[in-house]
Design a protein around this motif. Sequence first.
Motif, mmCIF file in Angstrom:
data_model
loop_
_atom_site.group_PDB
_atom_site.id
_atom_site.type_symbol
_atom_site.label_atom_id
_atom_site.label_comp_id
_atom_site.label_asym_id
_atom_site.label_seq_id
_atom_site.Cartn_x
_atom_site.Cartn_y
_atom_site.Cartn_z
ATOM 1 N N TYR A 446 0.834 -1.201 0.000
ATOM 2 C CA TYR A 446 0.000 0.000 0.000
ATOM 3 C C TYR A 446 0.871 1.253 0.000
ATOM 4 O O TYR A 446 0.650 2.187 -0.785
ATOM 5 C CB TYR A 446 -0.929 0.007 1.207
ATOM 6 C CG TYR A 446 -1.711 1.300 1.346
ATOM 7 C CD1 TYR A 446 -2.911 1.474 0.673
ATOM 8 C CD2 TYR A 446 -1.219 2.351 2.115
ATOM 9 C CE1 TYR A 446 -3.617 2.661 0.764
ATOM 10 C CE2 TYR A 446 -1.913 3.549 2.220
ATOM 11 C CZ TYR A 446 -3.113 3.703 1.543
ATOM 12 O OH TYR A 446 -3.795 4.891 1.631
ATOM 13 N N CYS A 450 0.432 3.554 -3.176
ATOM 14 C CA CYS A 450 -0.600 4.579 -2.957
ATOM 15 C C CYS A 450 -0.071 5.883 -2.373
ATOM 16 O O CYS A 450 -0.777 6.895 -2.417
ATOM 17 C CB CYS A 450 -1.712 4.022 -2.063
ATOM 18 S SG CYS A 450 -2.603 2.654 -2.823
ATOM 19 N N ASP A 456 -4.954 6.703 -8.099
ATOM 20 C CA ASP A 456 -6.360 6.309 -7.987
ATOM 21 C C ASP A 456 -6.598 4.866 -8.416
ATOM 22 O O ASP A 456 -7.266 4.099 -7.717
ATOM 23 C CB ASP A 456 -7.231 7.234 -8.850
ATOM 24 C CG ASP A 456 -7.165 8.681 -8.400
ATOM 25 O OD1 ASP A 456 -6.548 8.947 -7.358
ATOM 26 O OD2 ASP A 456 -7.727 9.539 -9.095
ATOM 27 N N GLN A 459 -5.371 2.264 -6.009
ATOM 28 C CA GLN A 459 -6.219 2.172 -4.811
ATOM 29 C C GLN A 459 -7.439 1.290 -5.065
ATOM 30 O O GLN A 459 -7.806 0.461 -4.222
ATOM 31 C CB GLN A 459 -6.682 3.565 -4.380
ATOM 32 C CG GLN A 459 -5.622 4.430 -3.720
ATOM 33 C CD GLN A 459 -6.239 5.642 -3.056
ATOM 34 O OE1 GLN A 459 -7.231 5.533 -2.335
ATOM 35 N NE2 GLN A 459 -5.662 6.816 -3.285
ATOM 36 N N GLN A 463 -7.858 -2.184 -2.810
ATOM 37 C CA GLN A 463 -8.995 -2.367 -1.912
ATOM 38 C C GLN A 463 -9.711 -3.686 -2.195
ATOM 39 O O GLN A 463 -10.211 -4.345 -1.268
ATOM 40 C CB GLN A 463 -9.986 -1.209 -2.055
ATOM 41 C CG GLN A 463 -11.139 -1.297 -1.055
ATOM 42 C CD GLN A 463 -12.129 -0.170 -1.211
ATOM 43 O OE1 GLN A 463 -12.418 0.272 -2.325
ATOM 44 N NE2 GLN A 463 -12.657 0.318 -0.094
ATOM 45 N N SER A 476 -10.399 1.614 6.853
ATOM 46 C CA SER A 476 -10.072 1.606 5.431
ATOM 47 C C SER A 476 -9.118 2.755 5.152
ATOM 48 O O SER A 476 -9.433 3.912 5.452
ATOM 49 C CB SER A 476 -11.337 1.749 4.575
ATOM 50 O OG SER A 476 -11.002 1.767 3.200
ATOM 51 N N TYR A 478 -8.127 3.980 2.315
ATOM 52 C CA TYR A 478 -8.218 4.521 0.963
ATOM 53 C C TYR A 478 -8.982 5.843 0.938
ATOM 54 O O TYR A 478 -10.077 5.958 1.484
ATOM 55 C CB TYR A 478 -8.884 3.501 0.035
ATOM 56 C CG TYR A 478 -8.187 2.159 0.064
ATOM 57 C CD1 TYR A 478 -6.983 1.971 -0.622
ATOM 58 C CD2 TYR A 478 -8.699 1.100 0.816
ATOM 59 C CE1 TYR A 478 -6.328 0.755 -0.578
ATOM 60 C CE2 TYR A 478 -8.043 -0.114 0.854
ATOM 61 C CZ TYR A 478 -6.858 -0.290 0.160
ATOM 62 O OH TYR A 478 -6.210 -1.490 0.208
ATOM 63 N N CYS A 483 -13.572 4.284 -3.335
ATOM 64 C CA CYS A 483 -13.127 3.324 -2.321
ATOM 65 C C CYS A 483 -13.882 3.529 -1.008
ATOM 66 O O CYS A 483 -14.240 2.563 -0.325
ATOM 67 C CB CYS A 483 -11.622 3.455 -2.090
ATOM 68 S SG CYS A 483 -10.607 2.914 -3.483
#
Length: 555
Positions: A446, A450, A456, A459, A463, A476, A478, A483
């Motif tokens: 991640y 990210c 984008d 992500q 997820q 979460s 994100y 998301c």
Amino acid sequence: MANETKNVLSLESKDAMDFFLKSEQYHGFELPEYFVFDELLQNIKEVVEDKPYEECLQDGISPENLSDVNLDILLNKDGRYAVRPIILANPFLYYFHVREICNEQSWTLIKKLFEKFQVPHITSCALPVIPKEKEPFHKSTTIINWWSSMEQRSIELSLEYRYMFVTDITNCYGSVNPQAFDWAFSFKDTQYEKDNESSISKSIQKYLRAFQQGRNIGIPQGSAIFDFIGEIILGYSDLLLHEAIQKAGITNPYEIIRYRDDYRIFCNDKDVLEKISYILQHVLESLNFRMNSKKTKISDSIVTDAVKSDKLAYIHNTPIFNKKGCDFDSFEKHLLYILMFASQYPDSGSIKTMLSDIDKRMEDWLKPYEEEVTTIPLVEGGEPTTEKITKQRRLVGGSVRAMSAVCTQIALENVGCCHYALRVLSRMVDSLKDKNEKSAIISLVYSKLCNQPNSDYNQLWLQNMTYQQDKKNGTSPYSLRLCQLVAGKEIEPLWNNEWLKTELTTNIRYDSVVNGDTLKKVTPVITFRERRAYDSQYYLPTEEDIRDAVTIATF
């Protein structure tokens, strides 16, 4: 090879509208399987019905003057500075646009328009095609259409012609001059030229400005309807090119194939071929298009140059694969090979094929298997006993953390293929028994993917891999609004609809874009929507389906 694929022009107006209002045509790029836009689009259709566009606007407000009308998804193309935007078009604007194109009067006129665009010796094969009800992989019908109409046809033409001219248009959709729609519908500078203006052309220009904050250049990317209106301009260019070649007095045999902005011109006389290429350049310049000099050449090796370079390189290296499987003795070596290949042919279709190959190899390797174990008793005279024990292999040839790093690098540098790399990564991480190591790897992946601008798309797919764990933990990480919608959080609207009258937007269920039933089926190993539908117990693939899938996987 006969191509029996039907395109959208084979439909009647009502069916054409239904076609464009399907989720898979609304977004032409791959998304996790739980994103489905059919209910939202139908909801909007029922609310708006036949109300005129202008009567749906708030007084004094136009979408041209607002930001965030569409949902932009930015793709970091190379892990550095190159960015390509794709959009989830505002669904209200999208409906208005589709309705304008597909009403009975407009659709009849557009079909007649394309009849005039069909000229001798020039074949266009880029109109949106009608997919099969169940496809083995994303856009398989479209890909098969391209392979049959463009690549296979080019190879066939090598029997008739000695030379091939290859080129494409630089930034084709971004360079479209909206005024060219007026020229196309009035057949300007052709034998069919007429004086009257087209109301459809004006409507297309109006909606394009609305989609693009008032900008009067280019068309968006991301939906089949934009590909379709792009074909109106490119089909018009085919007619202009045909008549210009006739005026030049060229009588030598030639053939032209066009797929969107990609051209292949065949001729036996090299001088004539160059003359046709200059005529094409002049036609494109008149429409604000430019040839891509880096991809322009004349070839006398048609068979090899008809095939994409990444595909040729993949074919050239296939001795590493054989009937027994793969010659790599470790999965890490196999992944490193893909990473090195991707550095030469970034974001190419062959990378998806190679990642699918290793994913299938891992899936087969990790399947539980039974092994007979014989126990010899310690007591003298006792009889040996045999029983079957279920076992599961570990991935060989490197630690999962190291192999995850390789997958992450592939995803980082090839964003168009990132979901294929993450599917492999998700399978590897899921095979681990140590939950702490699983969480540690996912956290590192991640951070790598990210914590950078314009992540984008990464992500959305990460997820898909972490959803179960995120739900269990009640967190979460994100930030993307799509998301957050998946995570069940209260969010700002996905699209800015301040330009619409309130009564039209009040009862629209934007959360319906996330299918709850599909979300319940999500596992830590990413499954693509087409594969799940294709493998459904309610669907048995036909021999034709299997043959098509094998054809694409091979070529």
